[in-house]
Design a protein around this motif. Structure first.
Motif: not given
Length: 595
Positions: A327-348
């Motif tokens: 009901v929620v998460y799948s729609k949020i992932r669509e904001l990223f294009g729907g295929r996003l597997i992962g992000v890596n964070v750095g710099g801070a």
């Protein structure tokens, strides 16, 4: 694990064999996406390298580039490296005096600019820089004295016909220990320092980082990567070699304000980021729920709350999670294009709440740690493992230990050779046993997971004798949807204060939903605004030690900016500049303090 030195060129060539896509890279220009095929890309690298060779660029020379991210940026990089020369990247936001310093200090012989708009910052200075023999415009120029990208490639083509084996001959002379780049630190203090990194420093780091990549490119259909961080920064630069080694095409955005649209067009499976973008996205997601009502709103915030408390080591019951996902998460992932597997964070540092939330909605979010001087990655979470708040474990062949005063020390093949022409500065950051002193404070848990607290120089002491690490407090503050930026102050005072820039867009929405009229004057002194921010500060104070609590704050109307020198191009706070620029405001917070 046995370590074998290598070069960036060999790393890229190995990646060519893995490519399933015919696209090497894409760039958005004037609103249109332009893709470059693998064959065309490698041909342009060859011709540009030969064109530079004809211009007199030789092994050991320095070539600078002042340009936005693009496919051409990558072509310039590999062309320069193919000659055994070193690339010197310059941020597009860098002021003219710093550009002049970098060109003179590095002794750059050729200077690339993307266009006349970017060149305008350098044009008045370039005549006084003796070493620069040619300025090359990537996208063409009205200035007749500038060489063009196309001219150099045409000259390269002519030379290739005359000497067919020359390119490979030059390329084969490049060795692992050759200097690949000078990266001038944006510097939260002092003048920029040129970090000397070799082919092996960077290539080895890219290969080791690929081992902990959150997905295997060959197991995914049509994987694409989106990029928005500047290639002038080592985080994105090394990431470009990781993508090349993995055989994955990368797409460079044109405008950060259009990144949501770009997510929908490219549908990436991965990107690297600094925390601020994720903070803004998550804040937007939370605020979005205010547009709902009744059951939908309750269900939305139930799912948001579930994600905010997500623990990868103890995930929620599957039925509960499946409902939230549907009901929620799948729609949020669509904001990223729907295929996003992962992000890596750095710099801070990344707020644990943000890390929990992103992982909770079904997108892998790992935090790494490193510095420009370490090429840059030192640690990252092993595949399939996460510990919220940790920057992961040491990469293969990297050693991490904690000094007696809590400083993080490192050894490994990715550690820089030193600061260019600064032997004294170089000596300062290595201890007597050869360990690189990172300048960061942290600790290792019993399993070797690293937890970074703050920059050593950022720690300040209250007049009570207590030490404060400001960054975790600031991260907690900006986690609020109503706070855009925050800087904690209080050195040599009895308590902590804060300079806070509210998120005025979200504040305006709150005014509207509360039936109040948004003020047009004196908004930083408005009672409704002050009460709202006080409520957010009180939430953060709940989890702080007595001496870490924010006792007073001052609201600022305008954001801290790169132009004013208050933040670096990677959005790190320059505390010395902010303390100077806002001295009167900070002093007023402590005006009635009894010493």
């Amino acid at each position: 694990m046995e370590y074998t030195p290598t070069t960036i060129l060999k790393t890229v060539d190995e990646g060519l064999k893995k490519r399933k896509s015919n696209v090497y890279a894409g760039v958005k220009r004037n609103g249109q996406w332009i893709e470059t095929s693998v064959d065309d890309f490698m041909k342009q690298v060859k011709l540009l390298a030969l064109g530079l060779h004809q211009l007199g660029v030789k092994k050991g020379d320095k070539v600078s580039i002042h340009a936005e991210n693009s496919t051409e940026w990558l072509i310039v990089d590999l062309a320069v490296l193919s000659l055994g020369a070193a690339l010197v990247p310059i941020y597009t936001t860098q002021p003219g005096d710093q550009i002049k310093y970098i060109l003179e200090n590095s002794e750059a012989v050729v200077h690339f600019v993307s266009n006349d708009e970017v060149f305008a910052e350098t044009k008045p200075l370039i005549k006084s820089i003796d070493t620069v023999k040619a300025v090359v415009s990537i996208l063409g120029s009205k200035h007749q004295k500038l060489r063009t990208f196309e001219d150099l490639k045409q000259n390269g083509a002519t030379l290739d016909q005359e000497k067919p084996g020359l390119y490979e001959e030059l390329k084969n002379q490049v060795q692992p220990d050759d200097i690949a780049t000078l990266i001038y630190t944006s510097g939260t203090t002092g003048v920029p320092k040129g970090v000397v990194l070799t082919h092996d420093n960077i290539a080895g780091n890219a290969r080791a980082s690929f081992e902990i990549f959150p997905f295997k490119p060959d197991e995914i259909d049509d994987p694409k990567i989106l990029s928005y961080l500047p290639l002038a920064h080592m985080f994105e630069r090394t990431a470009s070699y990781i993508y090349a080694f993995g055989g994955v095409p990368v797409y460079y955005i044109e405008d950060i304000e259009q990144i949501r649209e770009d997510f929908q067009t490219i549908k990436p499976v991965y990107f690297v980021t600094v925390p601020r973008l994720l903070e803004k996205i998550v804040t937007g997601i939370k605020v979005k729920g205010q547009e709902l009502s009744g059951l939908k709103k309750r269900l939305y915030y139930w799912a948001v709350n579930l994600a905010e408390n997500y623990d990868p080591e103890n995930p929620p019951p599957s039925l509960k999670y499946k409902l939230a996902d549907k009901v929620v998460y799948s729609k949020i992932r669509e904001l990223f294009g729907g295929r996003l597997i992962g992000v890596n964070v750095g710099g801070a540092a990344l707020s644990p709440n943000i890390a929990r939330f992103v992982n909770g909605i079904g997108v892998y979010c790992g935090l790494g740690y490193g510095l420009t001087e370490t090429s840059p990655v030192l640690t990252g979470p092993p595949v399939g493992e996460l510990r919220i708040g940790s920057s992961g474990k040491a990469l293969p062949c990297v050693q991490i230990k904690i000094a007696e005063d809590g400083e993080i020390l490192a050894k490994g093949p990715n550690i820089m050779k030193g600061y260019y022409k600064m032997p004294e500065k170089t000596q300062e950051v290595f201890n007597e046993d050869g360990w690189f002193c990172t300048g960061d404070i942290g600790h290792l848990d019993e399993d070797g997971w690293l937890f970074v607290t703050d920059r050593k120089k950022s720690l300040f002491k209250l007049s009570t004798g207590k030490y404060v690490a400001p960054q975790p407090i600031e991260n907690a503050l900006v986690n609020s949807g109503f706070i855009e930026q925050a800087v904690v102050v209080g050195s040599e005072h009895k308590f902590c204060g804060a300079l806070i820039v509210p998120n005025w867009d979200n504040m305006k929405k709150r005014f509207e939903t509360s039936g109040h009229e948004f003020p047009t004057e004196n908004i930083t002194e408005n009672e409704f605004v002050l009460k709202r921010i006080q409520k957010e500060v009180d939430k953060v104070n709940e989890d702080r030690s007595k001496w870490e609590k924010i006792k007073r704050f001052t609201l600022l109307k305008d954001q801290f900016t790169i132009d004013k020198g208050e933040i670096t191009p990677t959005l790190k706070v320059k505390r010395n500049v902010i303390n100077k620029n806002y001295k009167e405001i900070i002093d007023s917070m402590y005006a009635d303090e009894v010493t």
